[in-house]
Design a protein around this motif. Structure first.
Motif, PDB file in Angstrom:
ATOM      1  N   LEU A  19      27.415 -21.788   6.365  1.00  0.00           N
ATOM      2  CA  LEU A  19      27.103 -21.376   4.998  1.00  0.00           C
ATOM      3  C   LEU A  19      25.597 -21.214   4.893  1.00  0.00           C
ATOM      4  O   LEU A  19      24.842 -22.131   5.221  1.00  0.00           O
ATOM      5  CB  LEU A  19      27.595 -22.414   3.987  1.00  0.00           C
ATOM      6  N   MET A  20      25.164 -20.050   4.434  1.00  0.00           N
ATOM      7  CA  MET A  20      23.730 -19.755   4.410  1.00  0.00           C
ATOM      8  C   MET A  20      23.440 -18.720   3.334  1.00  0.00           C
ATOM      9  O   MET A  20      24.340 -18.059   2.822  1.00  0.00           O
ATOM     10  CB  MET A  20      23.285 -19.246   5.781  1.00  0.00           C
ATOM     11  N   GLU A  21      22.155 -18.589   3.012  1.00  0.00           N
ATOM     12  CA  GLU A  21      21.747 -17.631   1.999  1.00  0.00           C
ATOM     13  C   GLU A  21      21.465 -16.274   2.626  1.00  0.00           C
ATOM     14  O   GLU A  21      21.162 -16.173   3.816  1.00  0.00           O
ATOM     15  CB  GLU A  21      20.509 -18.127   1.250  1.00  0.00           C
ATOM     16  N   SER A  22      21.566 -15.231   1.800  1.00  0.00           N
ATOM     17  CA  SER A  22      21.288 -13.876   2.260  1.00  0.00           C
ATOM     18  C   SER A  22      20.781 -13.054   1.081  1.00  0.00           C
ATOM     19  O   SER A  22      21.222 -13.248  -0.058  1.00  0.00           O
ATOM     20  CB  SER A  22      22.552 -13.237   2.833  1.00  0.00           C
ATOM     21  N   THR A  23      19.857 -12.133   1.363  1.00  0.00           N
ATOM     22  CA  THR A  23      19.378 -11.228   0.313  1.00  0.00           C
ATOM     23  C   THR A  23      20.126  -9.900   0.340  1.00  0.00           C
ATOM     24  O   THR A  23      19.969  -9.087  -0.565  1.00  0.00           O
ATOM     25  CB  THR A  23      17.871 -10.961   0.470  1.00  0.00           C
ATOM     26  N   ALA A  24      20.917  -9.673   1.381  1.00  0.00           N
ATOM     27  CA  ALA A  24      21.749  -8.466   1.446  1.00  0.00           C
ATOM     28  C   ALA A  24      23.054  -8.737   0.711  1.00  0.00           C
ATOM     29  O   ALA A  24      23.656  -9.800   0.873  1.00  0.00           O
ATOM     30  CB  ALA A  24      22.024  -8.092   2.895  1.00  0.00           C
ATOM     31  N   HIS A  25      23.500  -7.774  -0.100  1.00  0.00           N
ATOM     32  CA  HIS A  25      24.740  -7.982  -0.849  1.00  0.00           C
ATOM     33  C   HIS A  25      25.902  -8.100   0.131  1.00  0.00           C
ATOM     34  O   HIS A  25      26.160  -7.188   0.913  1.00  0.00           O
ATOM     35  CB  HIS A  25      24.992  -6.834  -1.818  1.00  0.00           C
ATOM     36  N   PRO A  26      26.613  -9.227   0.117  1.00  0.00           N
ATOM     37  CA  PRO A  26      27.645  -9.466   1.137  1.00  0.00           C
ATOM     38  C   PRO A  26      28.939  -8.738   0.826  1.00  0.00           C
ATOM     39  O   PRO A  26      29.206  -8.346  -0.308  1.00  0.00           O
ATOM     40  CB  PRO A  26      27.851 -10.983   1.058  1.00  0.00           C
ATOM     41  N   GLU A  27      29.765  -8.582   1.883  1.00  0.00           N
ATOM     42  CA  GLU A  27      31.121  -8.089   1.688  1.00  0.00           C
ATOM     43  C   GLU A  27      31.926  -9.158   0.957  1.00  0.00           C
ATOM     44  O   GLU A  27      31.582 -10.338   0.962  1.00  0.00           O
ATOM     45  CB  GLU A  27      31.770  -7.783   3.040  1.00  0.00           C
ATOM     46  N   ASN A  28      33.028  -8.735   0.343  1.00  0.00           N
ATOM     47  CA  ASN A  28      33.839  -9.675  -0.433  1.00  0.00           C
ATOM     48  C   ASN A  28      34.286 -10.871   0.389  1.00  0.00           C
ATOM     49  O   ASN A  28      34.348 -11.994  -0.095  1.00  0.00           O
ATOM     50  CB  ASN A  28      35.062  -8.952  -1.011  1.00  0.00           C
ATOM     51  N   ALA A  29      34.617 -10.627   1.673  1.00  0.00           N
ATOM     52  CA  ALA A  29      35.125 -11.710   2.517  1.00  0.00           C
ATOM     53  C   ALA A  29      34.070 -12.773   2.778  1.00  0.00           C
ATOM     54  O   ALA A  29      34.386 -13.935   2.995  1.00  0.00           O
ATOM     55  CB  ALA A  29      35.632 -11.143   3.838  1.00  0.00           C
ATOM     56  N   ALA A  30      32.779 -12.388   2.772  1.00  0.00           N
ATOM     57  CA  ALA A  30      31.713 -13.337   3.093  1.00  0.00           C
ATOM     58  C   ALA A  30      31.128 -14.001   1.851  1.00  0.00           C
ATOM     59  O   ALA A  30      30.574 -15.093   1.929  1.00  0.00           O
ATOM     60  CB  ALA A  30      30.606 -12.624   3.866  1.00  0.00           C
ATOM     61  N   PHE A  31      31.237 -13.376   0.688  1.00  0.00           N
ATOM     62  CA  PHE A  31      30.588 -13.868  -0.533  1.00  0.00           C
ATOM     63  C   PHE A  31      31.214 -15.174  -1.015  1.00  0.00           C
ATOM     64  O   PHE A  31      32.427 -15.327  -1.063  1.00  0.00           O
ATOM     65  CB  PHE A  31      30.705 -12.811  -1.633  1.00  0.00           C
ATOM     66  N   LEU A  32      30.351 -16.133  -1.378  1.00  0.00           N
ATOM     67  CA  LEU A  32      30.818 -17.389  -1.962  1.00  0.00           C
ATOM     68  C   LEU A  32      30.304 -17.569  -3.388  1.00  0.00           C
ATOM     69  O   LEU A  32      31.069 -17.853  -4.292  1.00  0.00           O
ATOM     70  CB  LEU A  32      30.388 -18.577  -1.094  1.00  0.00           C
ATOM     71  N   THR A  33      28.986 -17.423  -3.589  1.00  0.00           N
ATOM     72  CA  THR A  33      28.443 -17.574  -4.937  1.00  0.00           C
ATOM     73  C   THR A  33      27.087 -16.885  -5.035  1.00  0.00           C
ATOM     74  O   THR A  33      26.458 -16.570  -4.020  1.00  0.00           O
ATOM     75  CB  THR A  33      28.318 -19.060  -5.322  1.00  0.00           C
ATOM     76  N   ASP A  34      26.653 -16.664  -6.272  1.00  0.00           N
ATOM     77  CA  ASP A  34      25.382 -15.995  -6.557  1.00  0.00           C
ATOM     78  C   ASP A  34      24.312 -17.059  -6.803  1.00  0.00           C
ATOM     79  O   ASP A  34      24.473 -17.923  -7.669  1.00  0.00           O
ATOM     80  CB  ASP A  34      25.557 -15.109  -7.798  1.00  0.00           C
ATOM     81  N   LEU A  35      23.227 -17.021  -6.028  1.00  0.00           N
ATOM     82  CA  LEU A  35      22.133 -17.984  -6.201  1.00  0.00           C
ATOM     83  C   LEU A  35      21.038 -17.455  -7.123  1.00  0.00           C
ATOM     84  O   LEU A  35      20.112 -18.186  -7.472  1.00  0.00           O
ATOM     85  CB  LEU A  35      21.531 -18.343  -4.838  1.00  0.00           C
ATOM     86  N   GLY A  36      21.121 -16.179  -7.490  1.00  0.00           N
ATOM     87  CA  GLY A  36      20.177 -15.612  -8.438  1.00  0.00           C
ATOM     88  C   GLY A  36      18.898 -15.093  -7.791  1.00  0.00           C
ATOM     89  O   GLY A  36      18.670 -15.242  -6.588  1.00  0.00           O
ATOM     90  N   PRO A  37      18.013 -14.488  -8.603  1.00  0.00           N
ATOM     91  CA  PRO A  37      16.747 -13.950  -8.086  1.00  0.00           C
ATOM     92  C   PRO A  37      15.710 -15.052  -7.888  1.00  0.00           C
ATOM     93  O   PRO A  37      15.867 -16.175  -8.383  1.00  0.00           O
ATOM     94  CB  PRO A  37      16.318 -12.985  -9.186  1.00  0.00           C
ATOM     95  N   LEU A  38      14.640 -14.731  -7.186  1.00  0.00           N
ATOM     96  CA  LEU A  38      13.553 -15.696  -6.990  1.00  0.00           C
ATOM     97  C   LEU A  38      12.817 -15.923  -8.305  1.00  0.00           C
ATOM     98  O   LEU A  38      12.499 -14.980  -9.036  1.00  0.00           O
ATOM     99  CB  LEU A  38      12.574 -15.184  -5.937  1.00  0.00           C
ATOM    100  N   GLN A  39      12.545 -17.200  -8.583  1.00  0.00           N
ATOM    101  CA  GLN A  39      11.826 -17.568  -9.797  1.00  0.00           C
ATOM    102  C   GLN A  39      10.599 -18.413  -9.453  1.00  0.00           C
ATOM    103  O   GLN A  39      10.615 -19.196  -8.497  1.00  0.00           O
ATOM    104  CB  GLN A  39      12.734 -18.358 -10.748  1.00  0.00           C
ATOM    105  N   TYR A  40       9.570 -18.247 -10.280  1.00  0.00           N
ATOM    106  CA  TYR A  40       8.355 -19.071 -10.171  1.00  0.00           C
ATOM    107  C   TYR A  40       8.549 -20.279 -11.081  1.00  0.00           C
ATOM    108  O   TYR A  40       8.889 -20.145 -12.262  1.00  0.00           O
ATOM    109  CB  TYR A  40       7.139 -18.266 -10.601  1.00  0.00           C
ATOM    110  N   ILE A  41       8.353 -21.480 -10.546  1.00  0.00           N
ATOM    111  CA  ILE A  41       8.556 -22.724 -11.290  1.00  0.00           C
ATOM    112  C   ILE A  41       7.251 -23.518 -11.259  1.00  0.00           C
ATOM    113  O   ILE A  41       6.675 -23.742 -10.185  1.00  0.00           O
ATOM    114  CB  ILE A  41       9.679 -23.586 -10.680  1.00  0.00           C
TER     115      ILE A  41
END
Length: 587
Positions: free
Chosen positions: A453-475
């Protein structure tokens, strides 16, 4: 590994009892059992399991049957005495299941060779285990076997109707259970195994026609029978009989008929453009039809060993008896005897002898590629067995990137998935490791991890997608807009994403760390950081936070990556299904 052992194994696959198989070959049961045990030990595989009717091939056994049959057919072709030069390639997108179609196609190879001695047929169905050794590409084929397309085609020649059945899980049924009516089906959850598009469309149209609930498409084929046996609620798996034939033979599950029958036409489609090959392809299809009406047991009797074949090929390449004997670590008299034996079996001379050495005759030139294909197939068996042996170990290596567990939703979903999986696979050890995404990708590629399980910036295929982590934010701390920036080290996925942005120069860290968790701990406490939006809930600060999305910020997704060198085994399929289910519930 000997060809004779492979022949005994193929024989045993066609019977539920080793004693019956031995009787057919007129050998003792102990001889057959000893040969199969030696083959299992050499390959490191369990080739048979006990089913309700007797011994049946395991998943590994089904894979080996195809490889062994192809190897033995190549030996028969090479020693047929004919100068065969053209292959008829027959393939199918369906998994090899020991159903009617695969049995008939395999049995048709020998009569086809006898009726068309200038051709030889190569039959291959998809492998249920190993993608790396799956040679059943439908792009380079002369005959395509499978289910009819959704709209049908004049080129598709009908072979037989494959009847749909229901396999029950989570309930006890009477022995004389009547066929299931539409009203009966409405009382169950309906599952489907992975299907080709035409078959999925067929069953969904059937459900609409009979006012049935939409069936759930399962994500795995190998692990579906384990899920059925352990189902707590009544459930029915709907599929054409041939797709489930092997699994039914290995599992004690109730098989029910449908009161309103549904059939999937099985067809053969000639895809070659060669006119001569089209004619012989039509004859092969005719032989397949004939074999469908009878259950032929195919016996193989290889006249030589793999060592004999290697000796002939070494002579062919060396063109010199002394040099070939040296390479094979044999004496010249022994090698000469092997050559004479092979020429007698083929009924023709292979080499012309003269004072400069050996000159290959036309027969040897024709036969050499076939003999080499036998050795290549044997090598593929050894390599494939090593891959499957790794898959059969009761251990799953599971990788996580640091970002995964820092998302509250992801952490909860993974925990729920692991608990469900351990109930389904209590005897399998799960080894979990944490590593950066680029390391996980490399280990998946090398087969060290089954799932990661890992993050990706490329939009995944349905079979690989688990959840949306959202865009980069400055905190940052709201009172410290110019707080020093803490970022993960170079090579991390966040740093890589920032470097691709036009304003990359603005995001140079004052503090660089290997720990993403440390970045979260520092944010709002005198430091700032940049993270995907879903991780912001993990920041603990007594003060209000300044939080905004970066301009043109890349979007992050959480994906499930799988090994690219092989297909998943049953516990791995189940783990992946549990993860997808848990994330769907969390989302």
């Amino acid at each position: 590994m000997e060809l004779r052992s492979l022949a005994y194994f193929v024989l045993a696959c066609q019977y539920y009892n080793h004693a019956e198989a031995a009787k057919a070959e007129q050998i003792s049961p102990s001889t057959l059992s000893t040969a199969i045990s030696a083959l299992e030990t050499e390959l490191g595989l369990e080739l048979f399991v006990r089913g309700p009717k007797g011994l049946v091939p395991s998943e590994a056994g089904r894979w080996l049957f195809q490889q062994a049959a192809a190897t033995l057919q190549a030996v028969e072709t090479a020693f047929s005495g004919k100068a065969i030069s053209t292959a008829l390639k027959v393939s199918s997108p369906l998994h090899f299941m020991f159903g009617k179609l695969s049995r008939a196609a395999t049995a048709a190879v020998r009569p086809f060779r006898l009726s068309h001695p200038e051709y030889y047929a190569q039959v291959h169905f998809r492998s249920p285990l190993i993608s790396a050794f799956d040679t059943s590409s439908t792009e380079n084929t002369d005959i395509l076997l499978g289910y009819a397309s959704q709209n049908g085609s004049e080129q598709e020649q009908f072979l037989f109707d494959d009847e749909w059945i229901a396999v029950a899980g989570g309930l006890v049924l009477d022995e004389d259970q009547a066929p299931l009516s539409s009203e009966d089906l409405r009382n169950y959850s309906l599952w489907l195994p992975p299907l080709l598009p035409a078959e999925e469309a067929r069953i969904r149209a059937y459900c609409r026609q009979h006012d049935l609930p939409a069936p759930e498409m399962t994500s795995e084929d190998v692990g579906i029978f384990t899920r059925l046996k352990q189902a707590k609620q009544p459930v029915l798996l709907l599929a054409p009989h041939s797709l489930l034939a092997s699994g039914i033979s290995r599992n004690d599950l109730a098989v029910l008929q449908l009161e309103n029958p549904l059939h999937s036409p099985v067809t053969a489609k000639i895809t070659t453009k060669d006119e001569k090959l089209t004619v012989v392809a039509q004859d092969f299809i005719k032989l397949v039809r004939e074999e469908l009406n009878r259950q032929t047991v195919t016996l193989y009797n290889p006249p030589v060993s793999l060592r004999d074949i290697q000796s002939i090929l070494t002579l062919y390449h060396c063109r010199n008896m002394s040099e070939a004997a040296r390479r094979l670590n044999q004496t010249q008299p022994a090698l000469s005897a092997q050559l004479r034996k092979t020429e007698q079996l083929m009924g023709t001379a292979l080499f012309a002898r003269h004072y400069k050495g050996l000159h290959p005759l036309p027969t040897a030139v024709h036969k050499a590629p076939l003999l080499q294909s036998v050795l290549n197939l044997a090598d593929a068996i050894r390599q494939g067995a090593q891959q499957i042996a790794v898959m059969d170990e009761p251990v799953i290596s599971f990788g996580l990137s640091p970002m995964v567990l820092l998302s509250p939703i992801s952490a909860t979903a993974i925990s729920n998935a692991m608990r469900e999986w351990q109930c389904l696979c209590p005897h399998v050890l799960l080894k979990v490791s944490e590593a950066p995404t680029h390391n996980l990708q490399e280990r998946l590629k090398q087969g060290e991890y089954s799932i990661a399980l890992m993050e990706s910036t490329a939009h995944p295929e349905n079979a690989a997608f688990l959840t949306d982590l959202g865009p980069l934010q400055y905190i940052s701390d709201i009172d410290a807009e110019d707080a020093p920036l803490a970022l993960s080290a170079t090579g991390d996925s966040i740093r890589n994403a920032l470097m691709q942005m036009p304003e990359a120069a603005e995001y140079q860290p004052a503090l660089e760390t290997q720990s993403l968790q440390l970045c979260l701990a520092l944010a709002g406490n005198g430091y700032s950081t940049i993270i995907p939006a879903a991780l912001a809930d993990n920041i603990s600060s007594a003060k209000p936070l300044l939080q905004y999305t970066l301009p043109d910020a890349p979007h992050f997704y959480l994906i499930a990556g799988t090994s690219g060198t092989r297909n998943l085994n049953e516990p791995e399929h189940i783990l992946l299904a549990c993860l997808r289910k848990a994330f769907q519930a969390a989302n």
